[in-house]
Scaffold this active site. Structure first.
Site, PDB file in Angstrom:
ATOM      1  N   LYS A 124       2.282   7.731   2.320  1.00 10.00           N
ATOM      2  CA  LYS A 124       1.578   8.928   2.653  1.00 10.00           C
ATOM      3  C   LYS A 124       0.581   8.702   3.942  1.00 10.00           C
ATOM      4  O   LYS A 124       0.039   7.783   3.735  1.00 10.00           O
ATOM      5  CB  LYS A 124       0.607   9.246   1.377  1.00 10.00           C
ATOM      6  CG  LYS A 124      -0.369  10.442   1.752  1.00 10.00           C
ATOM      7  CD  LYS A 124      -1.061  10.991   0.495  1.00 10.00           C
ATOM      8  CE  LYS A 124      -1.723  12.084   0.777  1.00 10.00           C
ATOM      9  NZ  LYS A 124      -1.092  13.334   1.194  1.00 10.00           N
TER      10      LYS A 124
ATOM     11  N   VAL B  76       0.973  -1.115   0.039  1.00 11.98           N
ATOM     12  CA  VAL B  76       0.065  -0.126   0.204  1.00 11.98           C
ATOM     13  C   VAL B  76       0.889   1.226   0.024  1.00 11.98           C
ATOM     14  O   VAL B  76       1.969   1.161   0.444  1.00 11.98           O
ATOM     15  CB  VAL B  76      -0.837   0.068   1.255  1.00 11.98           C
ATOM     16  CG1 VAL B  76      -2.130  -1.031   1.188  1.00 11.98           C
ATOM     17  CG2 VAL B  76      -0.165   0.116   2.393  1.00 11.98           C
ATOM     18  N   ASP B  77       0.208   2.439  -0.653  1.00 12.95           N
ATOM     19  CA  ASP B  77       0.864   3.781  -0.633  1.00 12.95           C
ATOM     20  C   ASP B  77       0.663   4.550   0.364  1.00 12.95           C
ATOM     21  O   ASP B  77       1.193   5.774   0.642  1.00 12.95           O
ATOM     22  CB  ASP B  77       0.844   4.036  -2.073  1.00 12.95           C
ATOM     23  CG  ASP B  77       1.276   3.307  -3.052  1.00 12.95           C
ATOM     24  OD1 ASP B  77       2.480   2.803  -3.024  1.00 12.95           O
ATOM     25  OD2 ASP B  77       0.614   3.108  -3.976  1.00 12.95           O
ATOM     26  N   ALA B  78      -0.554   4.334   1.052  1.00 10.48           N
ATOM     27  CA  ALA B  78      -1.193   5.333   1.795  1.00 10.48           C
ATOM     28  C   ALA B  78      -1.677   4.816   3.092  1.00 10.48           C
ATOM     29  O   ALA B  78      -2.278   3.764   3.209  1.00 10.48           O
ATOM     30  CB  ALA B  78      -2.319   6.509   1.319  1.00 10.48           C
TER      31      ALA B  78
END
Length: 134
Positions: free
Chosen positions: A56, A22-24
């Site tokens: 993020k 995941v990025d955030a």
């Protein structure tokens, strides 16, 4: 079950795989980051690690009593560096809802609620009436 012990719910490898996938990360505030005015143990280290990994971070709350500016101040008081841009409150959501739906800033908004809503609406360019009873 290995060696008579139950398997852990999340192994270190599975946790790393999850974080990498995941990025955030969205964190609720009350009960996740703090309880009342007390920072929850392990939060600073977790946030630092995620930031170092380039993730993020977004901090969300449905509590409309405070604006993003006021929440940023609370984060700082707890020793956490969080920007207003990383905070998403229900007050901010209300202001953005009106703005994105082309509600004219020439019209007035009557607020039945707290100072956080008033501040976010004013920052978005709306004239407000009402607010908390003093």
């Amino acid at each position: 079950m290995a060696n008579g012990l139950p398997n852990p719910l999340l192994t270190a490898d599975a946790a790393r795989s999850l974080v990498d996938s995941v990025d955030a990360f969205l964190f609720d505030c009350d009960g996740v980051i703090w309880k009342g005015d007390q920072l929850i143990e392990g939060v600073p280290e977790t946030l630092d690690l995620l930031r170092k990994m380039g993730k993020k971070l977004v901090f969300v709350t449905n509590n409309s009593r405070k604006s993003r500016r006021q929440y940023a101040k609370k984060f700082r008081a707890l020793g956490l560096e969080v920007t207003e841009e990383e905070i998403f409150t229900s007050s901010f959501a209300a202001a953005m809802f009106l703005k994105l739906n082309n509600f004219s800033p020439e019209k007035k908004v009557y607020v039945v609620g707290e100072d956080g809503i008033l501040e976010e609406l004013r920052l978005a360019g709306f004239e407000c009436l009402g607010g908390p009873v003093r």
